[in-house]
Design an enzyme around this catalytic site. Structure first.
Site, PDB file in Angstrom:
ATOM      1  N   GLY A 283       2.123 -12.599  -5.360  1.00 33.52           N
ATOM      2  CA  GLY A 283       3.482 -12.778  -5.855  1.00 33.52           C
ATOM      3  C   GLY A 283       4.565 -12.414  -4.862  1.00 33.52           C
ATOM      4  N   GLN A 284       4.263 -12.480  -3.568  1.00 31.94           N
ATOM      5  CA  GLN A 284       5.320 -12.199  -2.583  1.00 31.94           C
ATOM      6  C   GLN A 284       6.403 -13.272  -2.672  1.00 31.94           C
ATOM      7  OE1 GLN A 284       4.230 -12.092   1.635  1.00 31.94           O
ATOM      8  NE2 GLN A 284       6.198 -11.169   2.187  1.00 31.94           N
TER       9      GLN A 284
ATOM     10  N   ASP B 191      15.121  -1.905  -6.563  1.00 27.87           N
ATOM     11  CA  ASP B 191      14.732  -3.267  -6.935  1.00 27.87           C
ATOM     12  C   ASP B 191      15.673  -3.751  -8.043  1.00 27.87           C
ATOM     13  OD1 ASP B 191      13.211  -5.487  -8.271  1.00 27.87           O
ATOM     14  OD2 ASP B 191      11.696  -4.923  -6.805  1.00 27.87           O
TER      15      ASP B 191
ATOM     16  N   HIS C 209       8.201  -5.545   2.364  1.00 33.46           N
ATOM     17  CA  HIS C 209       8.853  -4.518   1.559  1.00 33.46           C
ATOM     18  C   HIS C 209       7.777  -3.748   0.805  1.00 33.46           C
ATOM     19  CE1 HIS C 209       8.946  -8.440  -0.528  1.00 33.46           C
ATOM     20  NE2 HIS C 209       8.880  -7.814  -1.687  1.00 33.46           N
TER      21      HIS C 209
ATOM     22  N   HIS D 180       6.953  -1.475  -2.211  1.00 37.91           N
ATOM     23  CA  HIS D 180       7.444  -1.061  -3.524  1.00 37.91           C
ATOM     24  C   HIS D 180       7.040   0.388  -3.780  1.00 37.91           C
ATOM     25  CE1 HIS D 180       8.297  -5.184  -5.155  1.00 37.91           C
ATOM     26  NE2 HIS D 180       7.363  -5.543  -4.286  1.00 37.91           N
TER      27      HIS D 180
END
Lengths: 113, 113
Positions: B92-93, B29, B99, B101
């Site tokens: 909060g996409q 990230d 994906h 995390h």
């Protein structure tokens, strides 16, 4: 089997299912961290992500698809939701039977813990 | 395809893979929230969990199994790690290509956001 979630699946400890089928059981977290906070577990005992093997991929995916389904049924699919799975102490895993947290109904901050 | 992560998979935007195979790509990230913070994505474009269907279960499970593998390789399997997937605004996409995390290397608080 001295596993809290296996006992819930077996009906030895009461929990109100919000969904279940042959492989998956879902129920509300007793310490909710959001207006919607559900735990989605496999009925089969798997202690942690570290214990998954390749043959479990479809089952783990089904936990996710159950999260999608429940988010829609509970009215948070469009507003949004977070799916979380914790492994071992740094992540705060307390029950060693894998469980996918489905959280929604409020704005969820970043970082995720 | 105007998708940031599809461009990363295609090599049009540079990223350093920490793992890849025919179906999965994993990279760090760019705004890490923990000492280890990796994004694990399917190479195929899927916008969000809301867009998964039953045929995707094994692929989603493979994202998890990749998380397990990377946690071991990066030395956080025993200390612990959190796997998180966000859907839509409340979670909060920001990139609409699913994906997972992988976060670890520190104590992660609760609630997870």
């Amino acid at each position: 089997m001295d596993c809290l979630f296996c006992k819930i699946v077996a009906g030895e400890i009461p929990a109100t299912p919000v969904y279940q089928d042959d492989e998956v059981f879902a129920f509300r977290d007793i310490h909710p961290q959001a207006p919607t906070h559900i735990l989605i577990i496999p009925k089969r005992h798997i202690a942690s992500v570290n214990d998954l093997d390749a043959a479990d991929a479809a089952l783990v995916g089904k936990l996710f698809l159950t999260g999608k389904r429940l988010a829609a049924e509970l009215g948070i699919a469009e507003s949004g939701y977070r799916l979380v799975m914790n492994t071992n102490a740094d992540a705060g895993q307390t029950v060693f039977h894998i469980h996918l947290h489905l959280l929604g109904g409020r704005t969820l901050g970043w970082p995720p813990g």
